[in-house]
Design a protein around this motif. Structure first.
Motif, PDB file in Angstrom:
ATOM      1  N   GLU A  40     -77.457 -64.005 -64.615  1.00  0.00           N
ATOM      2  CA  GLU A  40     -76.540 -64.056 -63.265  1.00  0.00           C
ATOM      3  C   GLU A  40     -77.036 -62.738 -61.947  1.00  0.00           C
ATOM      4  O   GLU A  40     -77.994 -62.151 -62.236  1.00  0.00           O
ATOM      5  N   GLY A  69     -77.549 -74.802 -59.258  1.00  0.00           N
ATOM      6  CA  GLY A  69     -76.289 -75.891 -59.513  1.00  0.00           C
ATOM      7  C   GLY A  69     -77.070 -76.489 -60.614  1.00  0.00           C
ATOM      8  O   GLY A  69     -77.462 -76.656 -61.610  1.00  0.00           O
ATOM      9  N   TYR A 103     -73.636 -70.593 -65.075  1.00  0.00           N
ATOM     10  CA  TYR A 103     -73.229 -71.325 -65.523  1.00  0.00           C
ATOM     11  C   TYR A 103     -73.534 -72.113 -67.122  1.00  0.00           C
ATOM     12  O   TYR A 103     -74.865 -73.391 -66.909  1.00  0.00           O
ATOM     13  N   THR A 132     -79.808 -80.989 -50.794  1.00  0.00           N
ATOM     14  CA  THR A 132     -79.039 -81.159 -51.975  1.00  0.00           C
ATOM     15  C   THR A 132     -78.033 -81.873 -52.645  1.00  0.00           C
ATOM     16  O   THR A 132     -77.298 -81.547 -51.520  1.00  0.00           O
ATOM     17  N   GLU A 133     -76.954 -81.039 -53.444  1.00  0.00           N
ATOM     18  CA  GLU A 133     -76.571 -81.954 -53.876  1.00  0.00           C
ATOM     19  C   GLU A 133     -75.157 -81.813 -53.146  1.00  0.00           C
ATOM     20  O   GLU A 133     -74.303 -81.960 -52.644  1.00  0.00           O
ATOM     21  N   TYR A 134     -74.796 -80.437 -52.771  1.00  0.00           N
ATOM     22  CA  TYR A 134     -73.430 -80.178 -52.009  1.00  0.00           C
ATOM     23  C   TYR A 134     -74.208 -80.526 -50.535  1.00  0.00           C
ATOM     24  O   TYR A 134     -73.148 -80.388 -50.519  1.00  0.00           O
ATOM     25  N   PHE A 171     -76.339 -73.507 -50.283  1.00  0.00           N
ATOM     26  CA  PHE A 171     -74.378 -73.243 -50.390  1.00  0.00           C
ATOM     27  C   PHE A 171     -73.650 -72.986 -51.806  1.00  0.00           C
ATOM     28  O   PHE A 171     -73.187 -72.588 -52.578  1.00  0.00           O
ATOM     29  N   GLU A 205     -79.426 -70.136 -62.649  1.00  0.00           N
ATOM     30  CA  GLU A 205     -78.514 -70.798 -62.310  1.00  0.00           C
ATOM     31  C   GLU A 205     -77.525 -69.492 -63.312  1.00  0.00           C
ATOM     32  O   GLU A 205     -77.881 -69.257 -64.054  1.00  0.00           O
TER      33      GLU A 205
END
Ligand code: SAH
Length: 213
Positions: A95, A47, A70, A192-194, A115, A68
């Protein structure tokens, strides 16, 4: 995580010194790339990269690689890294299915999965980063005494992941269905952020640590 397409993100990534572009050429050469023999730990599906940024700041003698898929998300991690400029933190945009093309035998001593996408449909089970297919990829480059640490608030994904550990013949070293109320396992936990987002909603966080002896 998918952010709206950010114009120019591919250019920023292409120019960043923190991104390893030719990751296949890096295979077997990570020590030279970091310029030292320190252990290498990776997060797959990082992320915006806060977890790894925090770890890399706390542990300058450990090297970290964040993966990552994206570019819009990776851009955020690069922006953070440009502010703090950590020599022990690098990124790859890729990927994860190709992960065994990036690291050679014994090159990595810990893998973090935080996550991960749940892929709820049965027919997509092999895309889950904790599936037996992914465990066999990790088996190719994780050190013999290396570990995988996995956190999620998704109980279905966690239960599936526990089954896959057994199926793949790995050892379950530690596990909890409620990390934040497990004093021992939560000691030194980096959120983590999530994790922050979902635990604020009241979701318990599951965690396992696995290895193969
Ligand atoms: N680890 C972070 C982000 C979790 S969201 C945190 O805990 O806060 C999952 C992230 O993994 C997303 O950014 C998604 O784009 C990335 N991801 C999911 N599957 C991936 C794959 N197969 N290869 C690379 N990245 C992946």
């Amino acid at each position: 995580m998918r952010l709206r397409n950010i114009p120019g993100s591919r250019d920023v990534i292409a120019e960043s010194e923190y991104v390893v572009h030719d990751f296949k050429a890096a295979k077997g050469n990570w020590r030279e790339l970091f310029g030292n023999d320190n252990p290498i730990r990776i997060e797959i599906g990082m992320g915006k990269g806060r977890f790894l940024c925090d770890l890399a700041t706390l542990n300058p003698d450990i090297n970290y690689v964040g993966i990552e898929k994206y570019s819009s998300v990776l851009l955020r991690a690069i922006q953070k890294e440009e502010e703090v400029r950590l020599p022990n933190l690098k990124f790859i945009r890729m990927e994860a299915e190709e992960i065994a093309e990036v690291f050679a035998n014994d090159e990595v001593d810990r893998i973090y999965l935080n996550f991960s996408d749940p892929w709820p449909k049965d027919r997509h089970a092999k895309r889950r980063l904790t599936s037996r297919q992914f465990l066999s990829r990790y088996d190719r480059f994780l050190k013999k005494d290396g570990v995988i640490e996995f956190k999620t608030d998704n109980r279905d994904l966690f239960d599936f992941s526990l089954e896959e550990v057994k199926e793949a013949g790995w050892d379950l070293d530690e596990m909890t269905y409620d990390l934040h109320h497990d004093e021992r396992l939560n000691a030194g936990n980096i959120m983590t952020e999530y994790e922050e987002r979902f635990s604020q909603k009241g979701n318990p966080i599951c965690k396992y640590i696995i290895s193969r002896k």
